[in-house]
Design a protein around this motif. Sequence first.
Motif, PDB file in Angstrom:
ATOM      1  N   PHE A 111       0.817  -1.216   0.000  1.00 28.95           N
ATOM      2  CA  PHE A 111       0.000   0.000   0.000  1.00 28.95           C
ATOM      3  C   PHE A 111       0.851   1.266   0.000  1.00 28.95           C
ATOM      4  O   PHE A 111       0.479   2.271  -0.608  1.00 28.95           O
ATOM      5  CB  PHE A 111      -0.932   0.002   1.210  1.00 28.95           C
ATOM      6  CG  PHE A 111      -2.061  -0.981   1.108  1.00 28.95           C
ATOM      7  CD1 PHE A 111      -2.910  -0.980   0.007  1.00 28.95           C
ATOM      8  CD2 PHE A 111      -2.287  -1.915   2.106  1.00 28.95           C
ATOM      9  CE1 PHE A 111      -3.958  -1.880  -0.101  1.00 28.95           C
ATOM     10  CE2 PHE A 111      -3.326  -2.818   2.016  1.00 28.95           C
ATOM     11  CZ  PHE A 111      -4.164  -2.811   0.909  1.00 28.95           C
ATOM     12  N   VAL A 139      -6.212   3.321   0.783  1.00 30.67           N
ATOM     13  CA  VAL A 139      -5.203   2.760   1.690  1.00 30.67           C
ATOM     14  C   VAL A 139      -5.656   2.862   3.139  1.00 30.67           C
ATOM     15  O   VAL A 139      -5.571   1.894   3.907  1.00 30.67           O
ATOM     16  CB  VAL A 139      -3.847   3.478   1.495  1.00 30.67           C
ATOM     17  CG1 VAL A 139      -2.839   3.013   2.555  1.00 30.67           C
ATOM     18  CG2 VAL A 139      -3.304   3.211   0.099  1.00 30.67           C
ATOM     19  N   SER A 161      -4.025  -2.632  -6.957  1.00 34.77           N
ATOM     20  CA  SER A 161      -4.583  -2.505  -5.605  1.00 34.77           C
ATOM     21  C   SER A 161      -5.292  -3.787  -5.193  1.00 34.77           C
ATOM     22  O   SER A 161      -5.199  -4.222  -4.036  1.00 34.77           O
ATOM     23  CB  SER A 161      -5.555  -1.327  -5.535  1.00 34.77           C
ATOM     24  OG  SER A 161      -4.894  -0.102  -5.792  1.00 34.77           O
TER      25      SER A 161
END
Length: 248
Positions: A20, A30, A59
């Motif tokens: 992250f 995040v 992600s």
Amino acid sequence: MEQEQGKYRVLARKYRPKVFNDLIGQEALVRTITNAIEQNRLAQAYILTGIRGIGKTTSARIIAKALNCIGPDGTGGMTPNPCGVCKHCRDIANDCHVDVVEIDAASNTGIDNIREIIIEGAKYNPVSARYKIYIIDEVHMLSKAAFNALLKTLEEPPERLKFIFATTEIRKVPITILSRCQRFDLRRIDQKTLADYFKTIAGKENVPAEEEALQLIAKAADGSVRDGLSLLDQAIVHGNGEVKADQV
């Protein structure tokens, strides 16, 4: 520039975020995922939306690693800072984990694909990981019948099953699906942030780069990290190892 087994590895792949902290410009995602892991308040499904090249699939992979990481010694639990070295982290990064399945909805649009890949597979517990995770890219391209078939599993998901959807066309995703997901709108990266990032990358590559040239590349990238890195790659080659504004 990195050579991998005799082949050049493009910057967008070489510098793909692994944790992250490597993501730029997506603080809301995040922070929320980090808090969810620390508080053990995980959603059953996440949907990531935004323009191309801002980190949706990346992600999704980081989330999958965070939920399944066991630490370097094999005794760790879920963590917002996946170790990157345990078997689960490595297999997810290499797209070969048996319990983390990535699906391109553009190639698997129909109900038969969804039934075969997801509906049937969802009946079984993870083979080795903490969670079985389905990552569906460009989910908006699924057919209406496929969405309807998926809906039942989303309504009553098994405890060890998570979905992560990614799309550039959120308006095409049925509201019945959206209402069962935690949504994150990944934003375009502003020009200054992109230019600073490209300066960092150029430094790591030992490539002289003019500030004005990086600003031009960042402007042309139009908020997309991947597009910008592709342009930077091209500029380095065009400039024979240098990035100058007049050449850009």
